[in-house]
Design an enzyme around this catalytic site. Structure first.
Site, short mmCIF file in Angstrom:
data_model
loop_
_atom_site.label_atom_id
_atom_site.label_comp_id
_atom_site.label_asym_id
_atom_site.label_seq_id
_atom_site.Cartn_x
_atom_site.Cartn_y
_atom_site.Cartn_z
N ASP A 121 0.84 -1.01 0.10
CA ASP A 121 -0.06 -0.21 0.12
C ASP A 121 1.02 1.14 -0.06
O ASP A 121 2.02 1.31 -0.03
CB ASP A 121 -0.96 -0.11 1.25
CG ASP A 121 -2.15 0.47 1.05
OD1 ASP A 121 -2.21 1.46 0.19
OD2 ASP A 121 -3.00 0.47 1.75
N ASP A 147 -10.71 2.86 -3.17
CA ASP A 147 -11.18 1.67 -2.55
C ASP A 147 -12.73 1.76 -2.97
O ASP A 147 -13.32 2.16 -3.04
CB ASP A 147 -11.34 1.78 -0.99
CG ASP A 147 -9.80 1.66 -0.27
OD1 ASP A 147 -8.68 1.64 -1.21
OD2 ASP A 147 -9.58 1.68 0.61
C1 GLA Z 1 -6.07 1.03 1.91
C2 GLA Z 1 -5.97 0.34 0.84
C3 GLA Z 1 -7.16 -0.78 1.26
C4 GLA Z 1 -6.85 -1.59 2.42
C5 GLA Z 1 -6.42 -0.44 3.38
C6 GLA Z 1 -5.76 -1.08 4.69
O1 GLA Z 1 -7.47 2.01 2.12
O2 GLA Z 1 -6.73 0.70 -0.52
O3 GLA Z 1 -7.36 -1.85 -0.01
O4 GLA Z 1 -5.70 -2.26 2.01
O5 GLA Z 1 -5.72 0.48 3.05
O6 GLA Z 1 -5.64 -0.25 5.71
#
Ligand code: GLA
Length: 737
Positions: free
Chosen positions: A182, A251
């Site tokens: 990430d 997301d």
């Molecule tokens: C981000 C990513 C998600 C997840 C969260 C975890 O938002 O895009 O897919 O991995 O972090 O904290």
């Protein structure tokens, strides 16, 4: 750089409030400081992506599997991860390709050990990560793990920055097969801008993974942190050098969000991903985030659409739901092998948008052997017949094609037109093969389509023309058309004989369709027409098509339309859901501001009655096109409201003489945008809000606003139709003199 990671339609906030539960990282983001930047390893940016070795092609087809995040967030444990892994196997999904189980954020202890190594959280993963990996491998699955390229993960756990080699080697020693890295909390390296710093960080991990000696698929999140910036393409391009797939945008929705929020997220992520085919190449995949099949709130058509659209886009197919409770419908959608084969086609190309019109898209994806997958996506809220052609789908020439419907398995023949009635939010998906000469297709049904047309007039209401069109080379005979409607509806006539329909021709019949007495609100009713016929040597055939009949009956009062809990008592905040994430205004903070149930709110020249209902019960309208009866004459219609997005929409006022006028209505975000956006004015200010776990103050206030739309002078209002924008919330309505 921290990531808003939320869809702009839901919230245009870049650092506050509405998304606290959606992305813990937002609240824990560590701003770049001289100290963190100085601690980062010195690394010169090579200047061009090509200077770093191309990461090996470890994912020749789009990765498939399961990830805990969307459903569990930080609630994953060894137990629930392994239970889902087991379900992947027992459901048969693993055998169909869903073979990688990835443990997302929050699996770690808050600190590294004395040697600088990451440690599994001893409570949630008591046996350690190597053990979990072993269990997954024993089930024939692959082991994926989450880390972050910054100083800490989005959830606030130790990030990999400055620990590239230790972490890559540790993952290799644990038997990890897939790393999702990430991009929260990546500080700028000295002398580098954001884009350069992300490059430096991700190339460091790319090299460390390579040097570890264990092949690990590398999923890069960097592009998601640049969505909407001019560096987006650049970051995607170097991600394709450094890894195998990349998250390039927002997301998707979380498991606990509403069905509407999930569908919104699916269409939003589809919308940004569908245009990126040029940046994809075989083995280098755009990742529009998880599949939500199995989650609450989505219809079967929506579930099926997401799987079909993701497959058309050669996207990774990564489920993120509780697989131990998978419904038969969700399992069927995830496990549709004909659709999976489109996603996993060895040619490895992302499908492209080849046609779009009102509420629909047509995608075409080249497949090995000269076939193409063609998908007709109806994004609208009503069924519609979508029509395209083999030529539009990319077949240069040809006068006969076989269409295999990948949902039903039925094969039909067309002379070129591809036409199908698609339910709301549904996707029809075909494998189209050129050829199919008459001699070889004698036993293949001709492709046929149902089309609905509302032909009502003032004197002949509720009247529909239903047509059957023959798109193949063979004539259909003995055709009969029947219309069926739910209980309480009347259809006249029910069945019509159409006799024969020649290739390329249509035959139609007219139906009067009336519903039961409508109740206030918006009601949609699907009505289905089915044609049965014979097609020569191919024997009996049939086709169905839906029409969506929508009726909007005004609510007698605004309160009658209340559909959302926007205010809770601090002692019982759980029912609140003003922002879709379980947050709400605080009744206690409102009382401090002088606003209580039934009280009069006078602000900015308008007067309203505050919802006269107890905290924790529905007290506002999250607008979705509701109509409300209202009477009065005046110069303007005033609204008391606020929003959790950054949108405006159209208000339609209907007068007693049947005429209408429209106006645009929007409010500032409840906390986080300039308080005069859309021409609104502040009416009420509270100093905190309630979250699902109690009151919280992020150093900002939460406000309610007034705004107005003009009325036609001299006319009497009969009803008001609110915008079709669920981010807009209305607490009060009044006609101002
Ligand atoms: C981000 C990513 C998600 C997840 C969260 C975890 O938002 O895009 O897919 O991995 O972090 O904290």
């Amino acid at each position: 750089m921290s990531s808003p990671f939320t869809r702009l339609s839901r919230s245009a906030l870049a650092g506050c409030c509405a998304i606290a539960t959606a992305s813990a990282g937002l609240l824990m983001a560590v701003p770049a400081t001289a100290a963190t930047a100085a601690a980062a390893p010195a690394s010169a940016r090579p200047g061009a992506a090509a200077a770093t070795a191309q990461y090996p092609n470890l994912a020749p087809t789009p990765p498939m599997g399961w990830n805990d995040w969307s459903y569990y967030q930080c609630g994953e444990t060894e137990q629930n991860v392994l239970a889902n892994a087991k379900a992947l196997v027992t459901s048969g999904l693993a055998a169909k390709g869903y073979n990688t189980v990835t443990i997302d954020d929050c699996w770690m202890a808050p600190n590294r050990d004395a040697n600088g190594n990451l440690v599994a959280n001893p409570t949630t993963f008591p046996d350690g990560m190597a053990y979990v990996g072993k269990q997954l491998h024993a089930m024939g699955l692959k082991f994926g793990i989450y880390e972050d390229a910054g100083t800490s993960t989005c959830g606030g756990y130790p990030g990999s920055m400055g620990h590239w080699t230790e972490d890559a080697d540790l993952f290799a020693s644990w038997g990890v097969d897939y790393v999702k890295l990430d991009g929260c909390n990546v500080p700028d390296y000295p002398g580098e801008n954001d884009e350069q710093s992300y490059y430096t960080a991700y190339s460091a991990m790319s090299s460390a993974l390579l040097k570890s000696g264990r092949p690990m698929v590398f999923s890069i999140s960097a592009p998601a942190y640049f969505q909407g910036t001019s560096d987006w393409d650049t970051v995607i391009k170097w991600s394709a050098q450094l890894g195998n797939l990349w998250r390039e945008g927002a997301d998707t929705a979380l498991g606990q969000e509403s069905g509407a929020a999930k569908w919104d997220a699916i269409t939003y992520n589809y919308g940004y991903n569908v245009g990126l085919a040029d940046l994809q190449s075989p083995g280098r995949w755009n990742d529009p985030d998880f599949l939500l099949a199995g989650d609450s709130g989505l219809t079967q058509d929506e579930i099926q659409s997401q799987v079909a659209l993701w497959s058309m886009m050669a996207a990774p197919l990564i489920s993120s739901t509780d697989l131990t409770k998978l419904s038969a419908g969700a399992l069927a959608a995830l496990g549709n092998q004909a659709v999976i084969a489109v996603d996993q086609d060895p040619l490895g190309l992302q499908g492209r948008l080849v046609q779009q019109g009102t509420g629909y898209n047509v995608l075409s994806k080249p497949l090995t052997g000269g076939d193409r997958a063609v998908a007709l996506f109806n994004s609208s809220d009503s069924a519609q017949t979508v029509t395209t052609s083999a030529a539009t789908a990319g077949f240069g020439s040809g006068s006969s094609f076989l269409l295999k419907n990948l949902e039903t398995g039925a094969v039909t023949q067309t002379t070129g037109t591809i036409s199908v009635d698609v339910p709301p939010h549904g996707t029809a998906i075909f494998r189209v093969s050129p050829g199919g000469k008459p001699a070889t297709t004698r036993k293949v049904q001709p492709s046929t389509a149902i089309t609905w047309q509302n032909v009502s007039t003032a004197t002949m209401q509720n009247t529909y023309l239903v047509s059957l069109t023959d798109l193949g080379s063979a004539r259909v005979t003995d055709a009969k058309l029947s219309v069926s409607a739910p209980a309480g509806w009347k259809v006249s006539p029910v069945t019509t004989r159409l006799h024969q329909v020649n290739p390329g021709a249509s035959a139609s019949a007219t139906y009067r369709i009336t519903g039961p007495e409508a109740v206030p609100g918006t009601t949609t009713t699907p009505i289905t027409a089915t044609a049965t016929y014979r097609a020569g040597a191919a024997g009996p055939g049939s086709v169905s098509g839906q029409e969506t009949i929508t009726s909007v009956v005004p609510y007698p009062t605004l309160a009658g339309a209340f559909n959302n809990v926007g205010i809770t008592a601090e002692s019982t905040p759980a029912p609140g859901n003003f922002d879709g994430d379980g947050d709400s205004y605080s009744a206690d903070a409102l009382a401090t501001a002088g606003v209580t149930p039934g009280s009069t709110v006078s602000a900015n020249g308008a007067t309203f009655t505050w919802p006269d209902v107890a905290a924790g019960t529905a007290d506002n309208v999250a607008a979705a096109g509701e109509a409300i009866t209202l009477s009065g004459k005046g110069s303007s219609l005033a609204f008391l409201g606020s929003e959790t997005g950054a949108v405006s929409g159209t208000v339609t006022v209907t007068y007693t003489d049947g005429t209408t006028s429209t106006g645009s209505l929007g409010f500032p975000n409840w906390c986080c945008t300039p308080p005069t956006a859309y021409g609104a004015q502040v009416a009420i200010t509270t100093d905190h809000r309630d979250t699902p776990s109690g009151p919280a103050n992020f150093g900002i206030s939460y406000q309610v606003f007034t705004n107005t739309v003009p009325l036609t002078a001299g006319k009497t209002v009969a009803s008001v139709t609110l915008p079709d924008q669920a981010a807009i919330h209305i607490f009060g309505l009044s006609v101002e003199p």
